[in-house]
Scaffold this motif. Sequence first.
Motif, PDB file in Angstrom:
ATOM      1  N   UNK A 358       0.830  -1.205   0.000  1.00 45.07           N
ATOM      2  CA  UNK A 358       0.000   0.000   0.000  1.00 45.07           C
ATOM      3  C   UNK A 358       0.865   1.255   0.000  1.00 45.07           C
ATOM      4  N   UNK A 359       1.988   1.169   0.739  1.00 43.30           N
ATOM      5  CA  UNK A 359       2.874   2.338   0.795  1.00 43.30           C
ATOM      6  C   UNK A 359       3.483   2.608  -0.575  1.00 43.30           C
ATOM      7  N   UNK A 360       3.886   1.549  -1.292  1.00 43.07           N
ATOM      8  CA  UNK A 360       4.475   1.741  -2.615  1.00 43.07           C
ATOM      9  C   UNK A 360       3.448   2.273  -3.621  1.00 43.07           C
ATOM     10  N   UNK A 361       2.193   1.853  -3.439  1.00 43.86           N
ATOM     11  CA  UNK A 361       1.145   2.307  -4.353  1.00 43.86           C
ATOM     12  C   UNK A 361       0.610   3.685  -3.991  1.00 43.86           C
ATOM     13  N   UNK A 362       1.042   4.207  -2.838  1.00 42.07           N
ATOM     14  CA  UNK A 362       0.600   5.526  -2.423  1.00 42.07           C
ATOM     15  C   UNK A 362      -0.813   5.559  -1.882  1.00 42.07           C
ATOM     16  N   UNK A 363      -1.308   4.382  -1.480  1.00 43.14           N
ATOM     17  CA  UNK A 363      -2.670   4.318  -0.916  1.00 43.14           C
ATOM     18  C   UNK A 363      -2.602   4.596   0.577  1.00 43.14           C
TER      19      UNK A 363
END
Length: 539
Positions: A358-363
């Motif tokens: 989620x952090x990598x996807x910016x969510x």
Amino acid sequence: MSLSRQLLLLQMCIVVFVVTAVAGVSLVQSSATFTREEGRRMLGAAESLATEGLLRQSTALTVGGETSEEIEVQARLQEPIGIRLESARASAGATYAILQGADGDVLGSTLPTGADDLALDPSVAGGASWSGVGERYGRRSIEAQAPVFGDGDEGRPVEQLGVIVLGRTYPTRLEVLGSAAPSVFAYLALAMLIGAAGSLLLARRVKRQTLGLEPSEIAALVEQREAMLHGVREGVVGVDMRGGVAFVNDEALQLLGLERPVPGTSVEELGQEAEVTSILRGLHREQDLAVAVGPRLLVLNNQPVTVRGRQTGWVTSMRDRTELLGLQHELAEAQAGTDTLRAQVHEFRNRMHAIGGMAELGQTAELGEFVQAVVDSLDARLAEVGGSIEDPAVAALLVAKLSRADELGVDFSIAEGARLRHHDPVLSADLVTVVGNLVDNAFDAVGRGGEVVMDVEDDGERIEIEVRDSGAGIAAGDVERVFEPGFTTKTCADVKGHGFGLALTRMACARHGGAVTVSHRGGAVLCAELHVDEEVPHA
């Protein structure tokens, strides 16, 4: 010295002592018989002699003797009086016979050297006859004295003319022994022969009964037996064919909680459970039987004892396996906890992967909601346990059980209003055992999708722990058996190590004056009761 020689020597000593004692008693009896019979014989002979006319006339003529003619008559009568006295002495078997005149002079005597004036019994002077024992001429004698009376003719009164004295000296002890020696020695030889034969037969019988062992060897065996019985770490109880206790060592007394019984006490009088009694009596042939005895879990083995092809009883050995099985159960729980932690690590790894993704996807918004949901789930679980369970050991156990339930797919919850206070380490350890076993037993009973509820009541004096499940319950025939060590209702192939949880639970409750009961309300309900201030010590 061998046993047979000792018995022979002892028997010979007894025979010699008995024969000697009998000989002594016989001598005393012979002396009494001699006094009685010879006294009667001497008295009869003396009285008979005193009544003879010739002797009376001779006595009358010899009494006095003042003139020369009278003295001459006396001299002529000395010889016939002596002959008659000797004849009477010989026929009566007396040693001596004496005629004494009324004036005290000896008128006749069978003694070769004559006789001095005689000391007579006072009763003889009064005209009575007398017999008894006395000293005469330096020898102990049985003597009879009879008065000699005149005719009392021509109106004259009867006059006592003299006294007849007949006596027989007692034989000496050597003479008695000499006369009795042949018979005494014959009896002694016969008795010693019979005693020797009896001793040999007795020695053979004793040696057969003692398996040919000598007394020193028997004493050594007894010492070794005592050292072995009281030196081993296992309890040992021996029971004879009549069911009486033959021996028991100190360890068995401690394990069974007994005072030292009197040898021969029946095993039924020991106050043990029926299963223990039947094992001691040899009615169970299985080995390594696990039996609950008070707060202990014992493993018993029973073996028959055979001597020379004949069974003489049973020997039961017992070992305390309470701590070992407790450690085994704790090890199983630790292994289950390890598996739970491994599953949780796997779960947390997945969550961390989800967070990282989620952090990598910016969510960021979804990430925050996900993390908050995880934290809220953990806080709710800790609040559920910490709000009702104050004892840290039990609380930690329940947190692990909640995780285990999630892994197994079991709906496990703590009832509203449940409460457990903080307790001392000893009671806390037993509470961990009780709670862990009851909860694990419920998990196994319901399987995935089942429901388990635990309720606790603690008023400071009594603790009641109730675990309800939605399973099929316990069959009526197994309600009591589930508490037997080693009994399990599991049908899987590998049940090794199972069947001891509820037995340990019952013993933990018993240590604190409590018990465990089984009931049914839609499923099995197990209720454990413990008393806070009532700890039953190990026997």
